[in-house]
Design a protein around this motif. Sequence first.
Motif, PDB file in Angstrom:
ATOM      1  N   ALA A 209       0.886  -1.542  -0.304  1.00  0.00           N
ATOM      2  CA  ALA A 209      -0.037   0.048  -0.137  1.00  0.00           C
ATOM      3  C   ALA A 209       0.890   1.288   0.206  1.00  0.00           C
ATOM      4  CB  ALA A 209      -1.100   0.138   1.340  1.00  0.00           C
ATOM      5  N   PRO A 210       1.744   1.674   0.787  1.00  0.00           N
ATOM      6  CA  PRO A 210       2.714   2.529   0.907  1.00  0.00           C
ATOM      7  C   PRO A 210       3.500   2.963  -0.936  1.00  0.00           C
ATOM      8  CG  PRO A 210       3.474   1.274   2.488  1.00  0.00           C
ATOM      9  CD  PRO A 210       2.623   0.368   2.115  1.00  0.00           C
ATOM     10  N   ARG A 211       3.691   1.615  -0.853  1.00  0.00           N
ATOM     11  CA  ARG A 211       4.305   1.654  -3.195  1.00  0.00           C
ATOM     12  C   ARG A 211       3.298   2.595  -3.700  1.00  0.00           C
ATOM     13  NH1 ARG A 211       5.216  -2.924  -6.896  1.00  0.00           N
ATOM     14  NH2 ARG A 211       4.812  -1.663  -8.737  1.00  0.00           N
ATOM     15  N   ALA A 212       1.938   1.852  -3.716  1.00  0.00           N
ATOM     16  CA  ALA A 212       0.859   2.702  -4.173  1.00  0.00           C
ATOM     17  C   ALA A 212       0.414   3.830  -3.908  1.00  0.00           C
ATOM     18  CB  ALA A 212      -0.927   1.954  -3.768  1.00  0.00           C
ATOM     19  N   HIS A 213       0.227   4.850  -3.066  1.00  0.00           N
ATOM     20  CA  HIS A 213       0.640   5.911  -2.341  1.00  0.00           C
ATOM     21  C   HIS A 213       1.355   6.647  -2.650  1.00  0.00           C
ATOM     22  CE1 HIS A 213      -2.488   6.605   1.473  1.00  0.00           C
ATOM     23  NE2 HIS A 213      -2.565   4.866  -0.029  1.00  0.00           N
TER      24      HIS A 213
END
Length: 349
Positions: free
Chosen positions: A325-329
């Motif tokens: 999820a951090p990468r998606a953000h």
Amino acid sequence: MKAVVATETGPPSVMNWTDAEPPKPAHDECVVRVEACGACMHEVLVRRGQMPGTFPIIPGHEVVGEVVEVGADVVDFAVGDRVVSNQRQRVCGKCRECRMGRETRCPRKVFLGDIGLNGGYAELVAVSDGSLVKVPPGITSPHVAIASCAIGTQLNALRDVAGLELGETVLVTGAGGGVGLHAIQLAKAMGARVVAQTTSPGKVEVVREAGADEIVLVERGADYSADVMDVTGGRGCDVVLENVGAASFVSSVQTVALHGRLVLVGEVQKTPPRVEADLVGWRRRDISIRSAASTTRRQLEDVLTLMQRGVVTPVVTDVLPMSEAPRAHEILESGSATGRILLVPDTAG
């Protein structure tokens, strides 16, 4: 269960895929086993503290999944139903706005993923029966998760707020993003001529493939009104979907045709700059400035019907495990995303 938990506001690194208490359904709620959840700029803004949120939170409001448990008063859903969420965990269903079919403005609404440890970036999530819709037979793709936010909001803006008519011309700002591409599809299906504005050369082709008749490519922050007037023969656009916000409003409002409508949909800045109002000029053109917020349950049902008939197709360009999820953000914050990003539960520790 496993979930993405953000304990405080901050950079993407504040989110961690970790253990969390599984939700128990309230009397009117369904517990849904999450198949996929869209990653939206809304969650980025909440995580950064630019929109209200009650931390710690599990982000996420674009959910598709299977009902695994129902509350005592739930009658319209059963265990095994495949459902999609309508952005909110619940609305009251009793206030004036709800009774008028304007539940997006319910004063007691709870936006899914903004409050506490109940959101779509998880293996399980609890959602009220009034904020769920059954997925029609034949729609098997997890891409249906984004039906409400990315597609329904644009349907709301075009059809129900702007009142788009056959043969009119529409300007879509931010056309290469997750909402803009779906606005192009919808406007074309409604018989409109579409002018698409983007600041990303790498997105021109996908904007064209979505159905745009004219593409206005400009540098970020540049005035594009003259370009739009040029491709419309000096007439302007009957409907302008302002998906970017105050940063492009001044350009957009200059492109509105006589008797046209500008619809405010998105705002990408925490503190938008003030804009000047040319009241005399606006009045002479008899233009209207309106706003569209989110998607009603009925509008979501309409989107699913359009998807079932092949009229509109969700644009998903990345599918990542929830542990990323951090990468998606980071992708969302960079502005490089074309279409939507989906997150799917994984078994990462």
